[in-house]
Design an enzyme around this catalytic site. Structure first.
Site, mmCIF file in Angstrom:
data_model
loop_
_atom_site.group_PDB
_atom_site.id
_atom_site.type_symbol
_atom_site.label_atom_id
_atom_site.label_comp_id
_atom_site.label_asym_id
_atom_site.label_seq_id
_atom_site.Cartn_x
_atom_site.Cartn_y
_atom_site.Cartn_z
ATOM 1 N N ARG A 238 0.847 -1.191 0.000
ATOM 2 C CA ARG A 238 0.000 0.000 0.000
ATOM 3 C C ARG A 238 0.884 1.243 0.000
ATOM 4 O O ARG A 238 1.894 1.310 0.711
ATOM 5 C CB ARG A 238 -0.935 0.007 1.221
ATOM 6 N N GLU B 229 -2.795 7.762 -5.524
ATOM 7 C CA GLU B 229 -2.736 7.171 -6.858
ATOM 8 C C GLU B 229 -3.640 7.872 -7.863
ATOM 9 O O GLU B 229 -3.641 7.519 -9.040
ATOM 10 C CB GLU B 229 -3.062 5.682 -6.763
ATOM 11 N N HIS C 166 -0.247 0.157 -9.827
ATOM 12 C CA HIS C 166 -1.012 -0.731 -8.951
ATOM 13 C C HIS C 166 -1.494 -1.969 -9.715
ATOM 14 O O HIS C 166 -2.672 -2.331 -9.680
ATOM 15 C CB HIS C 166 -2.210 0.018 -8.339
#
Length: 321
Positions: free
Chosen positions: A228, A257, A284
């Protein structure tokens, strides 16, 4: 029992819900507002990342019996409050553990051998052979922080390369195995040439990898983060990269993000990272393969089905569709 599915999902989940005799409405195109408005009429919710399931939303759902998170992490769900309310939470970290392990290995090999940097240089007509001399993974000690599904799959792959794998997990006991040796955090920080993060976001881990952490590591090292983004303070990482304490970094996740919403400080941190030739960034996707997309739904469906057997007192019979 009725379930609302608010994100894209592999259809294999539908088969398991049918076996569990759970009716479902598949509404991935609904807005966040539409989903939240309809949710009080359902006993189940399947969500990936469309919205955070917080205390306010949970309090409006008096019928809710379970939530399924179509992914590994559950940091967008107030799991403690769900527990207090007696609502079951399922997630599917088993579904993308292979994908994350392989992506982590790809990151490590790319950093050690300057593959991304060299590729960019050659495509721009720059031939720097000596400057891109690499390092052999077999000569390294790799420290994994976190030894759940992701950490174990990563260790399994690393072991095949002949490197030493050491692991620290704050919440486990007696977890050494043939692929990795259990050590204290202090030993990991003393011995590791590469540190890879495989931990969930929590009050403890939020911002944990900062200047103090970097200073506690004995050797200059490479950092990998496929867990994360908020675990690593990017401002501090940039300082460690510039000082040489961090030799290179590969990040699949960032503090923020949504790149169009970066604050001035976040934008400055991001630009510094993006311009660093020793940094690799991916969007991601470590756990986001075609195979994991299906496996996540299958794992989630199996868990919901097994729970439904016990909840509804149906005869226990678990067959793969």
């Amino acid at each position: 029992m009725r379930c609302l599915i608010v994100d894209d999902i592999d259809p294999i989940l539908f088969e398991w819900l049918n076996k569990a005799q759970i009716q479902f409405d598949y509404k991935p195109d609904w807005t966040k507002e539409q989903c939240i408005e309809a949710l009080p009429n359902y006993e189940g919710l399947i969500v990936r990342s469309k919205f955070n399931v917080d205390k306010k939303i949970i309090d409006t759902c008096s019928m809710l019996k379970f939530i399924g998170r179509a992914g590994a992490g559950v940091d967008n769900i107030d799991k403690d409050y769900l527990h207090d309310k007696g609502i079951v939470l399922f997630h599917a970290s088993e579904g993308n553990k292979v994908a994350v392990g392989e992506h982590t290995l790809g990151f490590i090999l790319s950093l050690l051998n300057n593959i991304v940097r060299a590729n960019t240089e050659v495509k721009n007509g720059i031939w720097k052979r000596e400057e891109n001399r690499g390092h052999e993974l077999a000569s390294m000690t790799v420290g994994l922080i976190g030894y759940g599904n992701m950490g174990k799959e990563t260790a399994k792959r690393l072991a095949a390369f002949g490197c030493k794998v050491i692991v620290y997990d704050k919440y486990r006991r007696n977890y050494s195995c043939k692929n990795a040796e259990q050590v204290s955090l202090e030993i990991l920080q003393e011995k590791a040439d590469i540190i890879s993060l495989h931990i969930p976001l929590s009050d403890f881990s939020n911002g944990w990898i900062d200047t103090d952490f970097f200073n506690a590591v004995a050797k200059p090292f490479w950092l990998i983060n496929t867990s994360r983004g908020k675990i690593v303070k990017l401002k501090d990482l940039n300082k460690a990269l510039l000082s040489g304490k961090v030799r290179g970094a590969a990040l699949d996740v960032l503090e923020n993000e949504k790149l169009s919403t970066l604050s001035d400080q976040q934008q400055a941190d991001f630009q510094l990272l993006a311009q660093n030739p020793n940094v690799i960034l991916t969007p991601h996707i470590a756990g986001w393969t075609f195979e994991s997309y299906t496996k996540i739904s299958k794992v989630l469906g199996e868990k919901i089905y097994q729970w439904s057997i016990n909840y509804l007192n149906k005869p226990i019979k678990l067959n793969t569709p």
